[in-house]
Design an enzyme around this catalytic site. Sequence first.
Site, PDB file in Angstrom:
ATOM      1  N   GLU A  17       0.848  -1.185   0.000  1.00 36.12           N
ATOM      2  CA  GLU A  17       0.000   0.000   0.000  1.00 36.12           C
ATOM      3  C   GLU A  17       0.884   1.235   0.000  1.00 36.12           C
ATOM      4  O   GLU A  17       1.861   1.311   0.739  1.00 36.12           O
ATOM      5  CB  GLU A  17      -0.897   0.032   1.245  1.00 36.12           C
ATOM      6  N   THR A  48      -4.064   4.631  -1.531  1.00 38.40           N
ATOM      7  CA  THR A  48      -5.082   5.185  -0.639  1.00 38.40           C
ATOM      8  C   THR A  48      -5.757   6.380  -1.288  1.00 38.40           C
ATOM      9  O   THR A  48      -5.232   6.993  -2.221  1.00 38.40           O
ATOM     10  CB  THR A  48      -4.484   5.604   0.715  1.00 38.40           C
ATOM     11  N   GLY A 109     -14.817   5.092   4.788  1.00 39.23           N
ATOM     12  CA  GLY A 109     -14.041   6.296   5.071  1.00 39.23           C
ATOM     13  C   GLY A 109     -14.259   6.747   6.504  1.00 39.23           C
ATOM     14  O   GLY A 109     -15.299   6.459   7.117  1.00 39.23           O
ATOM     15  N   ASP A 110     -13.281   7.420   7.049  1.00 40.22           N
ATOM     16  CA  ASP A 110     -13.369   7.894   8.429  1.00 40.22           C
ATOM     17  C   ASP A 110     -14.326   9.074   8.535  1.00 40.22           C
ATOM     18  O   ASP A 110     -14.414   9.903   7.630  1.00 40.22           O
ATOM     19  CB  ASP A 110     -11.983   8.318   8.940  1.00 40.22           C
ATOM     20  N   HIS A 148     -14.315  -3.939  14.044  1.00 36.37           N
ATOM     21  CA  HIS A 148     -14.342  -2.507  13.756  1.00 36.37           C
ATOM     22  C   HIS A 148     -14.652  -1.744  15.037  1.00 36.37           C
ATOM     23  O   HIS A 148     -15.457  -2.187  15.866  1.00 36.37           O
ATOM     24  CB  HIS A 148     -15.398  -2.213  12.692  1.00 36.37           C
ATOM     25  N   GLN A 211       3.892   7.258  15.211  1.00 37.86           N
ATOM     26  CA  GLN A 211       3.049   6.913  14.068  1.00 37.86           C
ATOM     27  C   GLN A 211       2.212   5.673  14.352  1.00 37.86           C
ATOM     28  O   GLN A 211       1.017   5.632  14.064  1.00 37.86           O
ATOM     29  CB  GLN A 211       3.925   6.679  12.839  1.00 37.86           C
TER      30      GLN A 211
END
Length: 286
Positions: A17, A48, A109-110, A148, A211
């Site tokens: 990714e 992304t 999506g957030d 989730h 991070q």
Amino acid sequence: MKVESIFREKRPVISFEIFPPKRDTELKNIDGTLEILSRLNPDFISVTFGAGGSATNNKTIALAKKIKNQYGITPIVHLTCLNYSKSEIDEILSELNQNGIENVLALRGDRNPDIEPKKEFHYATDLVKYIKAHGNFDVSGACYPEGHLEAENMVADIHHLREKVDAGASHLISQLFFDNNMFYSFQEKAKLAGINVPIEAGIMPVINKAQIERMVNLCGASLPEKFRRIMDKYENDKEALFDAGMAYAVNQIVDLLAHDVDGIHIYTMNNTRVAEEICKRIEHLI
């Protein structure tokens, strides 16, 4: 090539990714990253969904085109739906189709407290159904080995995942995790629920403590005691943390491969050194 076909031809699949740079000038400089990743012969690269830009002027699509046309690697384009209308999704799908990009990772999506959702898509499953009804795309989905964050419980989460697969998701990529037993337990639950599509294990090497903590807060992944000790011991020594983090990730991957995982999806964070080190250490195992 469609990702569904890749899994029919070989396993385990190895993929990366990457994310689109924020500035247009940096998009030109990403060739150095892609040159190295292409030499590692990934089965596909996912891109992304970039922030900013209109529906038809998205850096994600520009980068996917570069991956496909300049490097001959199959791209998967991430596509979120919470803040987009059906007409905007139509525009994106049209541009993907025009550029011969046939693989989409469908995501909700957030939630962003500063942006009011469009309310035409509530869940990723809604987007999967819509894409399958509006083009000849191969659609992948996300899954969460520890559930989730917004799911009522693991049973409910697996139920919703089954709905996503039934809607047309042909392949799943897992959120990052640091305890393989969590992934194996999730695999078993998915199998019992009748989810039989390939599931790739998402691995993010620890090279930066801040991070990783930020990512864990976003996705809810638990941190095993062994993992915490590594971060605490080496957090102030950049090179030592890199070496220890890479060793931890490689050990995860070796164990996953020994358990015949369908694929490994490496969250590179656009760091080619991460991809190079991992592939060098597992090249004889795949």
